[in-house]
Write a protein that holds these residues in place. Sequence first.
Motif, mmCIF file in Angstrom:
data_model
loop_
_atom_site.group_PDB
_atom_site.id
_atom_site.type_symbol
_atom_site.label_atom_id
_atom_site.label_comp_id
_atom_site.label_asym_id
_atom_site.label_seq_id
_atom_site.Cartn_x
_atom_site.Cartn_y
_atom_site.Cartn_z
ATOM 1 N N SER A 112 17.173 -66.798 -47.339
ATOM 2 C CA SER A 112 17.903 -65.713 -46.462
ATOM 3 C C SER A 112 18.003 -64.477 -47.153
ATOM 4 C CB SER A 112 19.188 -66.502 -46.072
ATOM 5 O OG SER A 112 19.286 -67.605 -45.501
ATOM 6 N N LYS A 171 21.695 -75.931 -50.089
ATOM 7 C CA LYS A 171 22.458 -74.509 -50.264
ATOM 8 C C LYS A 171 21.706 -73.570 -50.982
ATOM 9 C CE LYS A 171 26.932 -72.269 -50.363
ATOM 10 N NZ LYS A 171 26.501 -71.267 -51.246
ATOM 11 N N ASN A 188 20.632 -64.541 -40.976
ATOM 12 C CA ASN A 188 21.570 -65.788 -40.857
ATOM 13 C C ASN A 188 20.635 -66.882 -39.882
ATOM 14 O OD1 ASN A 188 23.546 -64.330 -41.925
ATOM 15 N ND2 ASN A 188 24.327 -63.387 -40.159
ATOM 16 N N GLY A 189 19.948 -66.402 -38.989
ATOM 17 C CA GLY A 189 19.276 -67.318 -38.203
ATOM 18 C C GLY A 189 18.473 -68.345 -38.799
ATOM 19 N N LYS A 215 19.599 -75.021 -42.754
ATOM 20 C CA LYS A 215 20.734 -75.687 -42.746
ATOM 21 C C LYS A 215 20.532 -77.008 -41.801
ATOM 22 C CE LYS A 215 24.337 -72.399 -44.566
ATOM 23 N NZ LYS A 215 25.537 -71.884 -43.932
ATOM 24 N N ALA A 216 19.865 -76.760 -40.563
ATOM 25 C CA ALA A 216 19.763 -77.713 -39.976
ATOM 26 C C ALA A 216 18.782 -78.831 -40.289
ATOM 27 C CB ALA A 216 19.250 -77.205 -38.349
ATOM 28 N N GLY A 257 19.104 -69.002 -42.308
ATOM 29 C CA GLY A 257 19.878 -69.628 -42.675
ATOM 30 C C GLY A 257 20.169 -71.015 -42.078
ATOM 31 N N LYS A 258 20.575 -70.957 -40.823
ATOM 32 C CA LYS A 258 21.021 -71.698 -39.768
ATOM 33 C C LYS A 258 19.882 -72.751 -39.687
ATOM 34 C CE LYS A 258 24.397 -69.158 -37.224
ATOM 35 N NZ LYS A 258 24.848 -68.689 -35.763
#
Length: 276
Positions: A65, A58, A45-46, A52-53, A48-49
């Motif tokens: 991820s 996507k 998840n980290g 995304k930043a 992925g964030k």
Amino acid sequence: MDEIIQESGTWLQNNQALLIEYAVNIGAAVLILFFGFIAAGMISNGFGKVLKAKNLDKTIVDFVSGLVRYGVLAFVIIAALGRVGVQTASFVAVIGAAGLAIGLALQGSLSNFASGVLLILFRPFKAGDYVEIAGAAGSVDSIQIFSTVLTTPDNKVVVAPNAAVLGGNIINYSKMPTRRIDMVVGVSYNADLKQTQEVLTRIVKADERVLKDPAPTIEVVALADSSVNFVVRPWVKTADYWDVYFALHKAIKIGLDEASIEIPFPQMDVHVNKVA
């Protein structure tokens, strides 16, 4: 019976330290697995964030991820096995040999994985694009490790193997900023062709969503069995395609009716000969 109980008690007493060591190692392995699975999700998840930043697509975020998650899980499992005394070096060698055998048996899955990597690298489409792939059409939801997920206009989910996606034609309807609408309008052979062309041109240009450049094409394309066919080909922004497509069909029917220009339909004349 008493002797068995006595021998068991003696064995437990003599191997007490060994049993404690095994219990501690098994407990530690369970904890490694438990917290490892949690850590794999958090790390995935980290990543992925962070991606995304950076405003990455996507599909790339989901794919990377997923790879990070499975990589961490593999490390956690090896660490847990090493804790309970399994020789990890030998275990890795066994995994490699087993992986080769499994790879030969699962060539299709590996092909899907490799195709997924290529789809991410070359990016023929991205999340949100409307595409036609592997015999299905819909909006791209995600590119996963082994498959690509689409959502159809009627809200069905299509899961297409990546190998099938990459091995066939990929039609991306969202790639370009503009699209051409292709319509065929048939009118009666009795219709005034010049007047018909003027009516069709006026209807098309009346819609503000139709682009002026490139100019729309409205010409006679065929002398069909029951009609003279015009092609009507205006250009619009990709986002406006379907709205303009539906609106022009309605407007053309209304406009031709108002101009008393007949839109014929297939018909057959039957001649009856009276035999004396």
